[in-house]
Design a protein around this motif. Structure first.
Motif, mmCIF file in Angstrom:
data_model
loop_
_atom_site.group_PDB
_atom_site.id
_atom_site.type_symbol
_atom_site.label_atom_id
_atom_site.label_comp_id
_atom_site.label_asym_id
_atom_site.label_seq_id
_atom_site.Cartn_x
_atom_site.Cartn_y
_atom_site.Cartn_z
ATOM 1 N N GLN A 1 -5.028 9.013 -5.315
ATOM 2 C CA GLN A 1 -5.238 7.701 -5.932
ATOM 3 C C GLN A 1 -6.410 6.963 -5.291
ATOM 4 O OE1 GLN A 1 -1.689 5.240 -6.420
ATOM 5 N NE2 GLN A 1 -0.446 7.080 -6.683
ATOM 6 N N SER B 1 2.387 8.278 -14.542
ATOM 7 C CA SER B 1 1.349 7.368 -14.052
ATOM 8 C C SER B 1 1.184 6.200 -15.013
ATOM 9 C CB SER B 1 0.001 8.092 -13.921
ATOM 10 O OG SER B 1 0.108 9.242 -13.121
ATOM 11 N N GLU C 1 -1.069 3.195 -10.788
ATOM 12 C CA GLU C 1 0.205 3.217 -10.065
ATOM 13 C C GLU C 1 0.927 4.491 -10.458
ATOM 14 O OE1 GLU C 1 2.261 -0.325 -11.113
ATOM 15 O OE2 GLU C 1 1.009 -1.628 -9.889
ATOM 16 N N ARG D 1 5.885 2.513 1.786
ATOM 17 C CA ARG D 1 6.852 2.265 0.719
ATOM 18 C C ARG D 1 8.312 2.459 1.115
ATOM 19 N NH1 ARG D 1 4.330 3.936 -5.055
ATOM 20 N NH2 ARG D 1 2.309 2.953 -4.791
ATOM 21 N N GLU E 1 3.487 8.116 -8.960
ATOM 22 C CA GLU E 1 4.172 8.947 -7.972
ATOM 23 C C GLU E 1 4.286 10.353 -8.556
ATOM 24 O OE1 GLU E 1 7.849 7.378 -6.620
ATOM 25 O OE2 GLU E 1 7.000 5.464 -5.942
ATOM 26 N N ALA F 1 0.839 -1.199 0.000
ATOM 27 C CA ALA F 1 0.000 0.000 0.000
ATOM 28 C C ALA F 1 0.880 1.258 0.000
ATOM 29 C CB ALA F 1 -0.961 -0.017 1.180
ATOM 30 N N GLN F 2 0.684 2.150 0.977
ATOM 31 C CA GLN F 2 1.466 3.384 1.025
ATOM 32 C C GLN F 2 2.722 3.260 1.875
ATOM 33 O OE1 GLN F 2 -0.886 6.923 1.807
ATOM 34 N NE2 GLN F 2 -2.734 5.933 1.053
ATOM 35 N N SER G 1 -0.869 11.876 -6.645
ATOM 36 C CA SER G 1 -0.456 11.659 -5.258
ATOM 37 C C SER G 1 -1.141 10.429 -4.681
ATOM 38 C CB SER G 1 -0.808 12.883 -4.404
ATOM 39 O OG SER G 1 -2.218 12.990 -4.255
ATOM 40 N N GLN G 2 -0.545 9.844 -3.630
ATOM 41 C CA GLN G 2 -1.113 8.670 -2.979
ATOM 42 C C GLN G 2 -2.509 8.965 -2.441
ATOM 43 O OE1 GLN G 2 0.092 5.512 -2.656
ATOM 44 N NE2 GLN G 2 1.719 6.092 -4.053
ATOM 45 N N GLN G 3 -2.708 10.151 -1.917
ATOM 46 C CA GLN G 3 -4.013 10.521 -1.363
ATOM 47 C C GLN G 3 -5.076 10.580 -2.451
ATOM 48 O OE1 GLN G 3 -3.962 14.231 0.734
ATOM 49 N NE2 GLN G 3 -6.120 14.136 1.304
#
Length: 508
Positions: A449, A497, A490, A72, A492, A69-70, A445-447
């Motif tokens: 996503q 992306s 996926e 990383r 960053e 998950a996040q 961003s992860q948020q």
């Protein structure tokens, strides 16, 4: 021919035994294809599904790193990456996360599989849930501390937890109940009492399923609370529509969690209840408005488009460049508005459950190439590479899948300003095809996503720079879900992306 037939039958029999053996193993087992882009998972056994909480369809096509998950920054991720890169074995203990977000410790052993030329073609991963072992190690370290100090601190912590929980229950603007392990109500906050127009005497000390006129004695909810919740899986966003006494017909959203206190506060259940009746009605009205407005706009827009086409065919000789360019701009913006209205209509159909999927067999490789090549003509400044040699047939709605591919590639172009390269891969992973669209632009961003496939969601920094309504990816997600596939991203920030989706291959 008979010896060959017997040999084939024997091989099939042995293959079935091997598969049964893998599925009966207690350890999670996966196989990844190292010859494919991003080393995707092409097989997983039942134990792997049970350990992670994901289904077979949600696992196939992913890289193993999705389980972190996040989280990383773990050193173990680098160790795994180096082992895969160098084709070596490795064993690590790494933090993973189940589908519901809960943490579990995983002892992972990966081993390369080589062909006759010594090339690594696959990796076999074996994983064991060692959460309990890790927990025991932590407990042993804690026992080295002073027993008396530990008891005093723990007692104080329990009192603090009780006071803190009581404060939360009474102050939040949401109905909250605390139950014991037997589903008896221990406390109800003022919001619950006021919302349902009941008293403490009507509620506290009663079994949840016996409250009022047994309004909470709902089979599906009871099953979640009595069977799912005890396994430490929370009940999330369960809708209850009921004619409640004193307040009428309401739609309630229920969330439930087990609270793992110790001593006399062990095995408490916290239930949050939110009245979403008005929100549901607002959403319904909004959907009705979108549907009606889209239909009403479609008719005059079609007429305008027809008149523009007539004007384009009747341009007088000697017309100025400004006149011709203005007419072209009108035509382009009419097309843009038409596409926007079509997306709004698709959204309305999805929300109302009226979207139609006409499934017929089609060659996925051809569809990917045709769709991407058409987009290449419209964007000649971009270099779009295509890799599609699966020779696979998919049973689905060809127009809708083409719409998904077109949307993902168009987004890749739109959100990678200053770049001119996009990669499109179509590969076979197990019984699925996996289509990946990679750009080298802004990234997500992860948020963001977590919400990017929600209806009308747009990241704040994207809103400022690029126009749009945030419904394209939502439509793509629903189309792929309707084809029994999965769509994920996926990415960053600053590194581009990759949007991936899978579709089941049609069985011969």
């Amino acid at each position: 021919m008979r010896p060959h037939t017997n040999q084939g039958t024997e091989n099939d029999y042995l293959n079935n035994i091997y598969l049964q053996a893998l599925n009966s193993a207690k350890s999670g087992i996966i196989i990844t294809d190292n010859t494919q882009h991003d080393n995707p998972i092409i097989y997983c056994n039942k134990a792997f599904e049970n350990i992670t909480g994901y289904t077979h369809n949600e696992i196939i096509g992913h890289n193993c790193r999705f389980l972190q998950a996040q989280d990383r920054t773990q050193e173990e991720r680098r160790i795994i990456k180096d082992a895969v890169k160098n084709g070596k074995e490795c064993t690590v203990e790494i933090r993973n996360y189940r589908k519901n977000g809960t943490l579990f410790w995983n002892e992972l052993i990966i081993s390369p599989v080589k062909n006759d030329e010594g090339q690594v073609t696959h990796f076999i991963g074996v994983q064991n849930d060692i959460t309990e072992r890790k927990k025991s190690q932590i407990e042993l370290r804690e026992e080295k501390a002073s027993v008396e100090k530990k008891i005093l601190e723990r007692t104080q912590e329990l009192h603090d937890n009780q006071a803190f929980l009581s404060s939360i229950i009474q102050t939040v603007r949401e109905s909250l109940l605390v139950l014991d392990a037997e589903y008896k109500v221990l406390s109800a906050n003022n919001h619950f009492l006021n919302s349902f127009k009941v008293t403490q005497e009507d509620t506290v000390g009663k079994i949840l399923f016996e409250l009022g006129n047994h309004q909470w004695d709902i089979e599906a909810l009871k099953n979640l609370l009595t069977k799912i919740l005890p396994t430490n899986n929370p009940v999330i966003d369960f809708e209850v529509e009921h004619d409640f006494p004193y307040i009428g017909r309401k739609i309630m959203l229920v969330n439930a969690y087990r609270i793992e206190f110790e001593g006399q506060y062990k095995d408490r259940i916290l239930i949050a209840i939110e009245d979403i009746t008005e929100k549901k009605e607002i959403d319904r009205r909004k959907d009705d408005f979108l549907s009606i407005a889209s239909h009403e706009l479609k008719t005059p827009l079609t007429t305008i488009k027809g008149f523009v086409q007539i004007l384009e065919r009747m341009i007088p000789e000697g017309s100025s460049e400004k006149f011709i360019s203005t007419l072209e701009k009108v035509s382009i913006n009419v097309d843009r508005l038409n596409n926007l209205i079509s997306e709004l209509l698709d959204t309305s159909k999805i929300q109302s459950g009226n979207i139609e999927i006409h499934k017929d067999p089609f060659e996925i490789d051809r569809l990917v190439r045709d769709t991407v090549e058409n987009l290449t003509f419209a964007s000649p400044s971009y270099i779009i590479s295509i890799s599609a040699d699966t020779n696979s047939t998919v049973l689905g709605d060809e127009l809708q899948i083409s719409q998904v591919i077109s949307n993902l590639v168009s987004n890749a172009i739109k959100y990678s300003p200053g770049q001119n390269k996009i990669d499109v891969h179509c590969t076979r992973v197990g019984n699925f095809v996996k289509i990946s669209v990679t750009d080298y632009g802004m990234g997500v961003s992860q948020q963001d996503q977590l919400k990017i496939f929600e209806r009308f969601f747009r990241a704040r920094d994207i809103q400022k720079k690029f126009p749009g309504m945030g419904i394209g990816l939502y439509i793509c997600h629903e189309i792929i879900a309707g084809h029994e596939g999965t769509l994920w991203v996926e990415s960053e920030i600053g590194s581009g992306s990759t949007f991936n989706f899978t579709l089941p291959i049609m069985k011969n």
